[in-house]
Structure formats: C-alpha cells, structure tokens
Design a protein around this motif. Structure first.
Motif, PDB file in Angstrom:
ATOM      1  N   LEU A   1     -10.946   6.917   0.081  1.00 13.43           N
ATOM      2  CA  LEU A   1      -9.835   6.423  -0.724  1.00 13.43           C
ATOM      3  C   LEU A   1     -10.374   5.192  -1.446  1.00 13.43           C
ATOM      4  O   LEU A   1     -10.881   4.258  -0.808  1.00 13.43           O
ATOM      5  CB  LEU A   1      -8.631   6.062   0.153  1.00 13.43           C
TER       6      LEU A   1
ATOM      7  N   LYS B   1      -6.200   1.393  -9.379  1.00 16.57           N
ATOM      8  CA  LYS B   1      -5.497   2.662  -9.148  1.00 16.57           C
ATOM      9  C   LYS B   1      -6.146   3.392  -7.966  1.00 16.57           C
ATOM     10  O   LYS B   1      -7.371   3.470  -7.875  1.00 16.57           O
ATOM     11  CB  LYS B   1      -5.633   3.487 -10.434  1.00 16.57           C
ATOM     12  N   LEU B   2      -5.330   3.936  -7.065  1.00 18.81           N
ATOM     13  CA  LEU B   2      -5.850   4.665  -5.906  1.00 18.81           C
ATOM     14  C   LEU B   2      -6.346   6.047  -6.315  1.00 18.81           C
ATOM     15  O   LEU B   2      -5.663   6.764  -7.059  1.00 18.81           O
ATOM     16  CB  LEU B   2      -4.758   4.819  -4.843  1.00 18.81           C
ATOM     17  N   THR B   3      -7.521   6.424  -5.812  1.00 18.04           N
ATOM     18  CA  THR B   3      -8.119   7.716  -6.129  1.00 18.04           C
ATOM     19  C   THR B   3      -8.812   8.242  -4.884  1.00 18.04           C
ATOM     20  O   THR B   3      -9.348   7.458  -4.099  1.00 18.04           O
ATOM     21  CB  THR B   3      -9.170   7.559  -7.254  1.00 18.04           C
TER      22      THR B   3
ATOM     23  N   PHE C   1      -6.825  -3.179   0.525  1.00 13.90           N
ATOM     24  CA  PHE C   1      -6.078  -2.875  -0.700  1.00 13.90           C
ATOM     25  C   PHE C   1      -5.621  -4.163  -1.380  1.00 13.90           C
ATOM     26  O   PHE C   1      -5.682  -4.297  -2.607  1.00 13.90           O
ATOM     27  CB  PHE C   1      -4.870  -1.990  -0.361  1.00 13.90           C
TER      28      PHE C   1
ATOM     29  N   GLU D   1       1.102   7.108  -6.526  1.00 16.06           N
ATOM     30  CA  GLU D   1      -0.070   7.883  -6.948  1.00 16.06           C
ATOM     31  C   GLU D   1      -0.065   9.306  -6.416  1.00 16.06           C
ATOM     32  O   GLU D   1      -0.457  10.240  -7.116  1.00 16.06           O
ATOM     33  CB  GLU D   1      -1.345   7.157  -6.506  1.00 16.06           C
TER      34      GLU D   1
ATOM     35  N   LEU E   1       0.841  -1.204   0.000  1.00 16.97           N
ATOM     36  CA  LEU E   1       0.000   0.000   0.000  1.00 16.97           C
ATOM     37  C   LEU E   1       0.874   1.251   0.000  1.00 16.97           C
ATOM     38  O   LEU E   1       0.586   2.217  -0.724  1.00 16.97           O
ATOM     39  CB  LEU E   1      -0.948   0.003   1.211  1.00 16.97           C
TER      40      LEU E   1
ATOM     41  N   LEU F   1     -10.239   2.314  -4.838  1.00 24.98           N
ATOM     42  CA  LEU F   1      -9.504   1.627  -5.904  1.00 24.98           C
ATOM     43  C   LEU F   1     -10.372   1.617  -7.161  1.00 24.98           C
ATOM     44  O   LEU F   1     -11.481   1.080  -7.150  1.00 24.98           O
ATOM     45  CB  LEU F   1      -9.213   0.178  -5.501  1.00 24.98           C
TER      46      LEU F   1
ATOM     47  N   ILE G   1       0.654   4.232  -2.689  1.00 20.58           N
ATOM     48  CA  ILE G   1       0.379   5.618  -2.265  1.00 20.58           C
ATOM     49  C   ILE G   1       1.472   6.540  -2.789  1.00 20.58           C
ATOM     50  O   ILE G   1       1.194   7.621  -3.321  1.00 20.58           O
ATOM     51  CB  ILE G   1       0.274   5.702  -0.718  1.00 20.58           C
TER      52      ILE G   1
END
Ligand code: MN3
Length: 198
Positions: A128, A134-136, A196, A102, A95, A130, A99
């Motif tokens: 937060l 992709k993390l957004t 995650f 991104e 993770l 996925l 992070i």
C-alpha cells in the motif's frame, strides 16, 4: 551513515498462529540478517555509506544488483516487521477516510492488496503506497520496492506484505492464499496510520 541491524519489535512467537515462531526466527535472523550483511559489504568504504537507505534506494538503478537487492531486502523487511503486531489495532480516522475514498472500504483495499500478492509471480512484495498523497496498491518483484527509481509505481510504501515462500512455506507450504488471509489478522493498522500521517 553507519547501518545497524534493526531489532525485531516483538518476540518470534508474537504473531502466532498467523505466523509461526520458527518461520519468524529464520526469516529475521537468517534471511534479513543476510540482506543486512550483504548490503553493508556492498556499501562500506563507498560514497553510498554517507547516504541514508532511502536515498540509496531512490538511485537503485545506478548502484548495481548487490545494492539494489540487499538494500531493498533490508528496507522491505524493516517495513514488513513494522507492518505487523499481535492483533487488535485499527486504522486512524484519517486513514479510514482515505481508504474509503480510494477503495470504497477497508475490505475492498484488502481484496485488492491480496490480489496483488497472489498475482505476483515468483517472489516479491505487495504494497500500500502513497503516490502524491493518494493511496495505491502495487507489487514489486524480488526485493524491489516503490522507493526505487526503477519501480513501475513509485511512492512511499506504508504497508508491505512479503510473499516470498520463505515468509510462509514452513506453515502454509504452497498455500499463499492461506498465508495472506491469516496475515491480515496481524496487520498493525496503528503503525500504518502513523506512516500515512507522517
Ligand atoms: Mn522475506
């Protein structure tokens, strides 16, 4: 499936001083329980009773306001309780790497999510999420969430911040920034990491 009222994974006082015990008790035992009861009332003896909560939320736009608001309220609070612990947990290596890739750093992610929570007008959640791996960061109004087909950003939420006034008003009154700052101290990064990787 039959829906059970979910357990709170710690005592009401476990998140002191970030979140006071009275706020936790009212939030869990009254607000969350009301969403649960109303969701059960809206789905029992309907075809939705055979679906999972996640399946129902994925079709939220077609189920009417009672299912959308109370199903969202049920899911959102389960994730919120399970996004917190009494301190001392860190993101996994996987993770942390995601992070950094991104957002540049964990601090930058926290800044972005704090801003999402502060700029959510009225009531809602910051997330937060996925999206296709992709993390957004995003936010939603009321009890909506990114699992819903009507959400602006759709994906799998792995960390959820409740910015309704009922989450902080007793201790922080109108000072949402102070609540969010203190909330970061109780975020359960180990649980976020597990979601995650799942
Ligand atoms: Mn709430």
């Amino acid at each position: 499936m039959a829906f059970d009222f979910p357990d709170l994974p710690y005592d009401f006082s476990a998140l002191e001083p970030s979140i006071d015990a009275q706020t936790m008790e009212i939030h869990y035992d009254r607000h969350h329980r009301t969403y649960f009861n109303n969701f059960v009332a809206a789905t029992q003896d309907t075809p939705l009773a055979d679906q999972s909560l996640e399946q129902i939320l994925a079709g939220a736009s077609g189920h009417g306001a009672a299912v959308r608001n109370n199903g969202g309220g049920l899911f959102n609070h389960i994730l919120y309780w399970n996004s917190m612990c009494d301190g001392g947990s860190a993101p996994s290596a996987a993770l942390s790497a995601a992070i950094e890739a991104e957002f540049g750093s964990k601090e930058a992610l926290q800044e972005q999510m704090t801003k999402a929570g502060l700029t959510r007008f009225g009531s809602g959640f910051a997330w937060l999420v996925l999206v296709d791996g992709k993390l957004t960061v995003t936010s939603t109004p009321n009890q909506d969430n990114p699992l819903m087909d009507c959400a602006e950003v759709q994906g799998t939420p792995i960390l959820g911040l409740d910015v309704w006034e009922h989450a902080y008003y007793l201790k922080y009154q109108n000072k949402r920034p102070d609540y969010i700052k203190a909330w970061w101290d109780v975020v359960d990064w180990a649980a976020v990491s597990a979601r995650f990787s799942a």
